[in-house]
Design an enzyme around this catalytic site. Structure first.
Site, mmCIF file in Angstrom:
data_model
loop_
_atom_site.group_PDB
_atom_site.id
_atom_site.type_symbol
_atom_site.label_atom_id
_atom_site.label_comp_id
_atom_site.label_asym_id
_atom_site.label_seq_id
_atom_site.Cartn_x
_atom_site.Cartn_y
_atom_site.Cartn_z
ATOM 1 N N LYS A 18 0.864 -1.197 0.000
ATOM 2 C CA LYS A 18 0.000 0.000 0.000
ATOM 3 C C LYS A 18 0.886 1.228 0.000
ATOM 4 C CE LYS A 18 -0.214 2.011 3.529
ATOM 5 N NZ LYS A 18 -0.155 2.593 4.880
ATOM 6 N N ASP A 150 -5.909 0.025 8.330
ATOM 7 C CA ASP A 150 -5.505 -0.027 6.917
ATOM 8 C C ASP A 150 -6.058 -1.252 6.188
ATOM 9 O OD1 ASP A 150 -4.088 2.285 7.128
ATOM 10 O OD2 ASP A 150 -2.098 1.372 7.015
HETATM 11 O O1 C5P Z 1 -5.281 0.113 13.239
HETATM 12 P P1 C5P Z 1 -3.847 -0.250 13.400
HETATM 13 O O2 C5P Z 1 -3.640 -1.317 14.449
HETATM 14 O O3 C5P Z 1 -3.158 -0.584 12.130
HETATM 15 O O4 C5P Z 1 -3.142 1.078 13.931
HETATM 16 C C1 C5P Z 1 -1.909 1.047 14.611
HETATM 17 C C2 C5P Z 1 -1.805 2.273 15.495
HETATM 18 O O5 C5P Z 1 -1.633 3.428 14.694
HETATM 19 C C3 C5P Z 1 -3.011 2.550 16.365
HETATM 20 O O6 C5P Z 1 -2.930 1.863 17.583
HETATM 21 C C4 C5P Z 1 -2.927 4.055 16.557
HETATM 22 O O7 C5P Z 1 -1.982 4.343 17.562
HETATM 23 C C5 C5P Z 1 -2.335 4.536 15.244
HETATM 24 N N1 C5P Z 1 -3.355 5.005 14.285
HETATM 25 C C6 C5P Z 1 -3.987 6.220 14.487
HETATM 26 N N2 C5P Z 1 -4.914 6.659 13.580
HETATM 27 C C7 C5P Z 1 -5.190 5.938 12.480
HETATM 28 C C8 C5P Z 1 -4.545 4.706 12.241
HETATM 29 C C9 C5P Z 1 -3.612 4.264 13.166
HETATM 30 O O8 C5P Z 1 -3.743 6.902 15.486
HETATM 31 N N3 C5P Z 1 -6.098 6.407 11.616
#
Ligand code: C5P
Length: 292
Positions: A18, A150
């Site tokens: 990505k 994502d």
């Molecule tokens: O959703 P995912 O586990 O991939 O996201 C990893 C971390 O990235 C989250 O725990 C958060 O701290 C941060 N994040 C965020 N805002 C987003 C995506 C991710 O703050 N839109």
């Protein structure tokens, strides 16, 4: 009678990288997640998953970056995707028999190009084919979001704009792009970058002009912070520019940067040149899928 080995069958599914062509941080939700406005595309180069019928579930790893996957193998997002999808399939009265999953890890770990999310999304896509089942699109999107912000984008794996925390998706007609992906093989923690970010209310995407103008006019709001924490990002971005990239930017929370080149041949020539300059870093020429 065919023996058990000869009855086995395998399905493979690509997990494209990505690329955040632009990533604007436009706000923050009460639960701490950031509101984003992103122009995203996906590359031909990526991880690859294969699913083989088996007597019991299994998981094996291969590829250049397999050894970098830390943690318990059972904690891999691919297996969480398998378990969530299986639950949904069984709940709708379908079958989800044992499967050995092989993950070929070609993308560097914690590198801003979606690796783990792409793998989880590929597991959701590939296992539906392997089990010959279909989970309704809205339920699948909810499963994906449960796995990570994502993952819904990676489920699409075609050019799109994503808003919200990544779950509001609109397909776009981006042209095919020729890229070199470049990573100094320094892992960057996404939560750490978001935690340290101070300016969270930036302007949204401005997509006026043609696509190249639009990409150039936008930004990655995580890039200045990532560059200051990991100086190699600035160095590798400089190398891409020196090798003739028309535009260089960081993807996601880094450290992978991409350079846009006029053709695949130009990208491949730049990749060779970059390998010679820094044989210890990761460089990969690739092309993206065109949008519809
Ligand atoms: O959703 P995912 O586990 O991939 O996201 C990893 C971390 O990235 C989250 O725990 C958060 O701290 C941060 N994040 C965020 N805002 C987003 C995506 C991710 O703050 N839109």
């Amino acid at each position: 009678m065919p023996d058990a080995e000869s009855r086995r069958f395998t399905v493979t599914e690509d997990a494209p990288a990505k690329i955040n062509l632009a990533l604007h941080v436009t706000g923050q939700r009460d639960d701490g997640y950031h509101l984003l406005d992103m122009l995203v595309t996906f590359t031909a180069h990526g991880d690859r998953l294969s699913f083989t019928s088996a007597d019991r579930d299994g998981f094996t790893l291969g590829g250049r970056f397999a050894a970098d996957l830390g943690g318990e193998p059972g904690s891999n997002l691919v297996l969480r995707a398998r378990d969530l999808l299986r639950q949904a399939v069984l709940a709708q009265g379908g079958h989800a028999p044992a499967v050995t999953i092989r993950l070929e890890k070609n993308l560097p770990i914690a590198s801003g190009i979606g690796g783990g999310s792409a793998d989880a999304a590929a597991a959701l896509r590939g296992l539906q084919r392997f089990w010959n089942v279909r989970v309704p699109a809205d339920q699948l999107a909810a499963l994906a979001l449960q796995l990570g912000a994502d993952v819904p984008m990676c489920l699409e794996s075609r050019p799109l704009i994503a808003r919200g925390i990544g779950e509001e998706i609109e397909r776009v007609a981006l042209p095919r792009l020729f890229l070199v992906l470049a990573n100094p093989l320094k892992a960057v923690s996404t939560p750490a970058i978001f935690r340290l970010l101070t300016e969270k209310n930036n302007p949204p995407l401005d997509l006026s002009g043609d696509w190249m103008q639009a990409i150039a006019a936008n930004r990655n709001d995580l890039e200045p912070l990532a560059r200051s924490l990991t100086p190699e990002i600035g160095k590798i971005a400089g190398l891409l520019a020196d090798c003739g990239a028309a535009l260089v930017r960081m993807s996601g929370s880094g450290a992978t940067c991409f350079g846009i080149f006029p053709s695949l041949a130009a990208a491949e020539a730049a990749e060779q040149q970059l390998h010679r300059l820094r044989p210890d870093w990761y460089f990969q020429a690739t092309e993206t899928a065109a949008g519809e």
